[in-house]
Design a protein around this motif. Structure first.
Motif, PDB file in Angstrom:
ATOM      1  N   ARG A  62       0.754  -1.234  -0.061  1.00  0.00           N
ATOM      2  CA  ARG A  62       0.098   0.056   0.052  1.00  0.00           C
ATOM      3  C   ARG A  62       0.929   1.172  -0.033  1.00  0.00           C
ATOM      4  O   ARG A  62       0.410   2.246  -0.820  1.00  0.00           O
TER       5      ARG A  62
ATOM      6  N   LEU B 270       2.606   1.540  -3.421  1.00  0.00           N
ATOM      7  CA  LEU B 270       1.526   2.095  -4.472  1.00  0.00           C
ATOM      8  C   LEU B 270       1.155   3.654  -4.261  1.00  0.00           C
ATOM      9  O   LEU B 270       1.417   4.169  -5.264  1.00  0.00           O
ATOM     10  N   ASP B 271       1.097   4.078  -2.997  1.00  0.00           N
ATOM     11  CA  ASP B 271       0.916   5.335  -2.732  1.00  0.00           C
ATOM     12  C   ASP B 271       1.972   6.396  -3.218  1.00  0.00           C
ATOM     13  O   ASP B 271       1.900   7.403  -3.891  1.00  0.00           O
ATOM     14  N   TYR B 272       3.477   5.827  -3.070  1.00  0.00           N
ATOM     15  CA  TYR B 272       4.483   6.519  -3.558  1.00  0.00           C
ATOM     16  C   TYR B 272       4.569   6.643  -5.149  1.00  0.00           C
ATOM     17  O   TYR B 272       5.060   7.489  -5.484  1.00  0.00           O
ATOM     18  N   VAL B 273       4.360   5.426  -5.703  1.00  0.00           N
ATOM     19  CA  VAL B 273       4.235   5.385  -7.139  1.00  0.00           C
ATOM     20  C   VAL B 273       3.113   6.327  -7.643  1.00  0.00           C
ATOM     21  O   VAL B 273       3.491   6.978  -8.912  1.00  0.00           O
ATOM     22  N   ARG B 274       2.088   6.405  -7.097  1.00  0.00           N
ATOM     23  CA  ARG B 274       0.866   7.268  -7.547  1.00  0.00           C
ATOM     24  C   ARG B 274       1.498   8.771  -7.313  1.00  0.00           C
ATOM     25  O   ARG B 274       1.172   9.740  -8.195  1.00  0.00           O
ATOM     26  N   PHE B 275       2.227   9.058  -6.216  1.00  0.00           N
ATOM     27  CA  PHE B 275       2.921  10.364  -6.038  1.00  0.00           C
ATOM     28  C   PHE B 275       3.708  10.944  -7.056  1.00  0.00           C
ATOM     29  O   PHE B 275       3.759  11.773  -7.564  1.00  0.00           O
TER      30      PHE B 275
ATOM     31  N   ASN C 268       3.825   9.663 -10.062  1.00  0.00           N
ATOM     32  CA  ASN C 268       3.258  10.222 -11.353  1.00  0.00           C
ATOM     33  C   ASN C 268       2.300  11.378 -11.263  1.00  0.00           C
ATOM     34  O   ASN C 268       2.237  12.023 -12.343  1.00  0.00           O
ATOM     35  N   ARG C 269       2.053  11.832 -10.033  1.00  0.00           N
ATOM     36  CA  ARG C 269       1.346  13.110  -9.930  1.00  0.00           C
ATOM     37  C   ARG C 269       2.227  14.362  -9.505  1.00  0.00           C
ATOM     38  O   ARG C 269       1.623  15.366  -9.997  1.00  0.00           O
TER      39      ARG C 269
ATOM     40  N   TRP D 159      -4.231  15.628  -1.736  1.00  0.00           N
ATOM     41  CA  TRP D 159      -3.536  14.480  -1.019  1.00  0.00           C
ATOM     42  C   TRP D 159      -3.531  14.966   0.303  1.00  0.00           C
ATOM     43  O   TRP D 159      -2.780  15.919   0.819  1.00  0.00           O
TER      44      TRP D 159
END
Length: 185
Positions: free
Chosen positions: A24, A27-32, A34-35, A106
């Motif tokens: 989890r 996944l949050d860090y990868v989403r960050f 990308n954003r 966020w």
């Protein structure tokens, strides 16, 4: 009675739990990642309570991992997952910029897209201000601690998002047509 199978089983169960937590956070860090190029107004994540204790746990786990691998030649799945959580992924997650992005907010614990925002409220304190964001799709209220120096910019940004209809509050409460959504900020 031999306690080793019970201890090994417990460590495997703990390892599975920490594996899920690690996935989890990752996944949050990868989403960050990308954003982050679409960041509008961000600041570093808060230091968690007992942060030094978490880092101390990571150090103890490294010693335990080394001893179990080199000295005892035992499996270290549970301990490795705990070390990854405390020693690497928790400090890494502090680097996630909290605040406002082109497509959402966020908060301190999760990301919420603007189209899911059903309500907002400000709580003003002495050294910081907290934005409470309420989801329209889930029973969820998220907090975003806003540094005082970013408070005015955050309010302006929210007013602009509401004016562009990225955030809209219609359908929440009694709408008699006399209400300007920008006043919610």
């Amino acid at each position: 009675m031999n306690a080793e199978p019970v201890l090994t089983g417990t460590l495997i169960v703990l390892g599975v739990g920490f594996l899920i937590a690690n996935a989890r956070l990752l996944l949050d860090y990868v989403r960050f990642l990308n954003r982050r190029r679409n960041a509008l107004l961000t600041w570093p994540g808060p230091k968690p309570p007992y942060y030094a204790l978490q880092l101390g746990i990571a150090v103890v786990l490294v010693v335990l991992l080394f001893y179990k691998l080199v000295g005892l030649h035992r499996q270290v799945f549970g301990e490795m997952m705990m070390f990854l959580y405390y020693g690497y992924l928790m400090p890494l997650s502090r680097g996630i910029g909290r605040g406002f992005y082109e497509d959402g907010i966020w908060a301190d614990t999760a990301f919420i897209p603007y189209n899911e925002v059903g309500g907002i409220s400000w709580r003003e304190g002495e050294h910081q201000v907290t934005l409470i964001v309420i989801s329209r799709l889930r029973d969820l209220a998220l907090r975003l601690n806003v540094p005082v120096e970013n408070y005015a910019a955050a309010r302006r940004l929210l007013r602009d998002k509401i004016a562009r209809h990225d955030i809209h509050f219609s359908g929440t409460g009694l709408d008699l047509g006399e209400h300007d959504e920008r006043d919610e900020v």
